[in-house]
Design a protein around this motif. Structure first.
Motif, short mmCIF file in Angstrom:
data_model
loop_
_atom_site.label_atom_id
_atom_site.label_comp_id
_atom_site.label_asym_id
_atom_site.label_seq_id
_atom_site.Cartn_x
_atom_site.Cartn_y
_atom_site.Cartn_z
N ASP A 1 13.35 -9.14 -12.95
CA ASP A 1 12.13 -8.89 -12.20
C ASP A 1 12.44 -8.18 -10.89
OD1 ASP A 1 10.53 -9.98 -14.10
OD2 ASP A 1 10.31 -11.93 -13.12
N GLN A 2 13.53 -8.59 -10.22
CA GLN A 2 13.91 -7.94 -8.97
C GLN A 2 14.28 -6.48 -9.22
OE1 GLN A 2 17.05 -10.44 -7.51
NE2 GLN A 2 15.65 -11.99 -6.70
N ASP B 1 13.14 -4.56 -11.66
CA ASP B 1 11.90 -3.84 -11.94
C ASP B 1 11.14 -3.55 -10.65
OD1 ASP B 1 12.47 -3.99 -14.64
OD2 ASP B 1 11.25 -5.78 -14.96
N ALA B 2 11.09 -4.55 -9.77
CA ALA B 2 10.38 -4.37 -8.50
C ALA B 2 11.06 -3.32 -7.64
CB ALA B 2 10.30 -5.70 -7.76
N HIS C 1 9.48 0.07 -6.35
CA HIS C 1 9.49 0.35 -4.91
C HIS C 1 10.08 1.72 -4.62
CE1 HIS C 1 9.60 -0.46 -0.61
NE2 HIS C 1 10.86 -0.06 -0.60
N GLU D 1 4.23 -1.01 -4.63
CA GLU D 1 4.42 -2.45 -4.74
C GLU D 1 3.36 -2.94 -5.73
OE1 GLU D 1 6.79 -4.10 -3.27
OE2 GLU D 1 7.54 -2.49 -1.97
N SER D 2 3.73 -3.80 -6.65
CA SER D 2 2.80 -4.20 -7.70
C SER D 2 2.23 -5.58 -7.47
CB SER D 2 3.49 -4.17 -9.07
OG SER D 2 2.56 -4.49 -10.09
N ARG E 1 1.45 -9.30 -12.66
CA ARG E 1 2.51 -10.20 -13.09
C ARG E 1 3.12 -9.66 -14.37
NH1 ARG E 1 -0.08 -16.27 -12.31
NH2 ARG E 1 0.27 -16.43 -10.05
N ARG E 2 4.42 -9.74 -14.47
CA ARG E 2 5.10 -9.23 -15.68
C ARG E 2 5.12 -10.33 -16.75
NH1 ARG E 2 7.18 -4.21 -14.69
NH2 ARG E 2 7.36 -3.66 -12.48
N GLU F 1 3.47 -2.07 -15.44
CA GLU F 1 3.82 -3.01 -14.37
C GLU F 1 3.61 -4.46 -14.78
OE1 GLU F 1 1.98 -1.87 -10.63
OE2 GLU F 1 2.24 0.25 -11.13
N LYS G 1 8.38 -6.78 -18.42
CA LYS G 1 9.74 -6.82 -17.88
C LYS G 1 10.57 -5.68 -18.47
CE LYS G 1 10.06 -11.84 -17.08
NZ LYS G 1 8.75 -12.30 -17.58
#
Length: 505
Positions: free
Chosen positions: A19-20, A22-23, A27, A32-33, A36-37, A250, A253
Motif C-alpha cells: 500500500d505504501q 502504491d501511495a 504521489h 493523493e488518493s 481504499r484499495r 486507485e 493493490k
C-alpha cells in the motif's frame, strides 16, 4: 517501483508495504488518493467482465445479428476479439505507468495534454451515461417477461429506474461492496452462460456445426461482406469493459501489475463466454430461416422456452436480469470515477462537488449521483419519444470506441515523440506495431458502426450514428470555448514525452 516477494508468514506487513508503494507511486504522479484499495485482482477482473457482460450483449443483439448475417456472424467475435486485444494491450502499458482513477481521461492527459484529455473524457463520459441508460432500459422487457406483465413504455421506464436506483445504492456503499457485487455478478453470469449454453448444446442442438458457414441467402444478389459487416456489430458492441479495470486503479493493490492482467482476462474469458453463448443459441434455433425472414422476431425467447419450458426459462431470465444489474453497476462505477477524476483536476463546471468524497464510504457521492440522474433523464425521455431515445442511444458504442481510439492515437503520437512505457507491464519492441494495429482496427470498427444502412429512411436517420458523434464533439468544443476551465487546471499533464529541457538538466 518494484513489489517485493511476499515473505512467508508476513501477509499483513507485505500488504502494508505494498500500500505504501502504491501511495508513493501515485504521489509521484501528483495525486493523493481518498479511495481504499479494497478491490482484489479477481474483483477487478469481475468489474470488467460484468461491464462487458456477454449475456447482456449476446441476448440483446442476437436476433438482429442472426437475421442480418446468418450464422456466420459468430466469426465476428473472433475478429473483434483480436482487435480489441490490441487496444487492451496498449491500455495495459498506459495504466501500468499511470494507475490513476478515471481511465481514458487521465491517460490522455499524461500522453497528450489538457485540451485533448478534456475532449477524450467528454466523449467517453457521454457514451458511458448513455450506455447506462440503454442497459437499464433494455432490461425492462426481460423484467416484464420474468414477472409476467406487459412491457409497455410506462412499465419499462419504471423497471429501468428501479434497476438504476438499486445499482446506485450498491455503488454508494463503497469499494468493498462494489467488489462483492462484481464477483457475485461474474459468478452468476459465467455459471449461467456455461449451464444454459451447455444444456442447449447437449440436449437441444437443432443444427450441425456446418451451419456456421451457411449464410442462408442473407447476402442477397451481391457480396456477403456488407451483410457480415452489419451483423458484426454484435461482436463490436461486445468487447469493451476491460477499460473499467483501469477506471478504479486507485482501489486496487499493486495496480501497475494487476490491472493489465485483469484487462487481458476480460478479453479472454469474456470473449470466450460470449462466443460460447452465441454458438449455443445459433445451434439451438430450430428454424433459422424464420428468424431471417422476420417470422421469429425473438429467437432467444423461443429457444429458452423450447429448451427449458416456461418455468425454466424464467429461471434463466433471472440470471439475465442479474447480468443486467451487474452490468449497470460496473458502468456506473466507471462513469463516477471518470467524473471524479475531472473534478479532482478542476476541469469542468461543478468540480467542487464532483471531487467530494464520502468520509464513511470512501466513494465520490456526487459523481455517482451524476451517473444516476443523467441516465434516468434519458430513460424518462422515452415517454416523450421512444424514437428519440433510440437516436440518443445510437451514439453509445461509437462514443466508447472513439474514446478508446483517442487514447490509442495519443499513445502512438507519444511513442513517435519518444515515450517509452516505464510501468510494470510493457510490450517492449512489440509496442509500436501493436499500437498501430489497435488504431487501424478501431478506425475500421468505427466506420462500420457509422456506415449508413437504411437507404429508405431520411438522410439524418441513415447517418444517425455519425451525426450523433459529431453533435457530441461539437457540444464539447462549444463548452471548451465558453467555459475553458481546462486551461487553468494545474494537475500534471503532457509528461509522458521526454522534454528537451529535461534532458539538458
Amino acid at each position: 517501483m518494484s513489489t517485493p516477494t511476499r515473505p512467508a508468514g508476513e501477509a499483513d506487513g507485505y500488504y502494508e508495504y505494498e500500500d505504501q508503494s502504491d501511495a508513493a507511486h501515485l504521489h509521484a504522479l501528483g495525486y493523493e488518493s481518498d479511495f481504499r484499495r479494497d478491490m482484489s485482482p479477481w474483483a477487478n477482473f469481475s468489474l470488467g467482465f460484468t461491464y462487458l457482460s456477454p449475456v447482456v450483449g449476446v441476448y440483446t443483439l442476437f436476433a438482429f445479428a442472426l437475421a442480418t448475417g446468418g450464422p456466420p456472424m459468430i466469426w465476428s467475435f473472433v475478429i473483434v476479439g483480436l482487435g480489441q486485444l490490441m487496444v487492451a494491450l496498449v491500455f495495459s502499458e498506459v495504466v501500468a505507468q499511470y494507475p490513476v482513477a478515471g481511465g481514458v481521461y487521465p491517460w490522455a492527459r499524461r500522453l497528450w495534454g489538457r485540451r485533448y484529455a478534456w475532449m477524450t473524457g467528454w466523449v467517453y463520459m457521454v457514451a458511458l451515461l448513455v450506455t447506462i441508460a440503454s442497459v437499464v432500459y433494455g432490461a425492462g422487457p426481460y423484467i416484464a417477461a420474468t414477472f409476467g406483465f406487459d412491457a409497455s413504455v410506462n412499465t419499462t421506464i419504471l423497471c429501468a429506474l428501479g434497476l438504476l436506483l438499486l445499482a446506485t445504492l450498491i455503488n454508494l456503499m463503497g469499494t468493498r461492496v462494489l467488489a462483492t457485487a462484481a464477483m457475485i455478478g461474474f459468478t452468476a453470469e459465467i455459471l449461467g452462460a456455461l449451464v444454459v449454453g451447455g444444456w442447449l448444446l447437449i440436449a437441444h442442438r437443432e443444427q450441425s456445426f456446418g451451419v456456421l458457414f451457411d449464410t442462408f441467402g442473407t447476402e442477397g444478389d451481391g457480396s456477403y461482406l456488407p451483410a457480415f459487416a452489419a451483423a458484426a456489430l454484435i461482436g463490436i458492441y461486445q468487447y469493451y469493459g476491460f477499460e473499467a479495470c483501469g477506471d478504479v486503479a486507485e482501489e486496487v493493490k499493486d495496480p501497475g501489475r494487476l490491472i493489465p492482467k485483469a484487462m487481458r482476462r476480460t478479453i479472454y474469458i469474456g470473449g470466450a463466454a460470449a462466443t460460447f453463448v452465441c454458438l449455443a443459441l445459433v445451434l439451438a434455433v430450430t428454424d433459422i430461416g424464420a428468424v431471417i425472414s422476420g417470422e421469429d422476431a425473438d429467437p432467444v425467447s423461443t429457444v429458452l422456452n423450447e429448451a427449458f419450458g416456461s418455468t425454466g426459462a424464467k429461471i434463466v431470465l433471472l440470471v439475465v436480469l442479474l447480468s443486467f444489474l451487474s452490468c449497470a453497476i460496473s458502468l456506473q462505477a466507471a462513469a463516477s470515477r471518470l467524473a471524479y477524476s475531472y473534478g479532482r483536476d478542476d476541469m469542468i463546471m461543478g468540480s467542487s462537488l464532483l471531487k467530494k468524497f464520502s468520509a464513511k464510504r470512501h466513494v465520490p457521492p456526487y459523481a455517482l449521483i451524476v451517473a444516476a440522474v443523467v441516465p434516468a433523464v434519458i430513460v424518462i425521455g422515452s415517454k416523450v419519444s421512444e424514437d428519440a431515445i433510440t437516436k440518443i442511444i445510437s451514439f453509445a458504442a461509437l462514443g466508447i470506441y472513439l474514446g478508446f481510439q483517442m487514447v490509442v492515437l495519443a499513445a502512438l503520437r507519444a511513442r513517435l515523440k519518444g515515450w517509452v512505457p516505464s510501468g510494470k507491464y510493457t510490450l517492449g519492441a512489440w509496442g509500436l506495431p501493436v499500437n498501430i494495429a489497435a488504431l487501424v482496427y478501431g478506425v475500421v470498427a468505427m466506420i462500420n458502426m457509422a456506415w449508413p444502412r437504411t437507404p429508405d429512411a431520411a438522410w439524418y436517420d441513415n447517418w444517425i450514428v455519425a451525426l450523433s458523434g459529431l453533435v457530441v464533439v461539437a457540444v464539447g468544443l462549444i463548452y471548451m470555448a465558453v467555459h475553458p476551465l481546462h486551461d487553468r487546471s494545474t494537475a500534471p499533464y503532457d509528461d509522458a514525452i521526454p522534454k528537451k529541457d529535461h534532458v539538458a538538466r
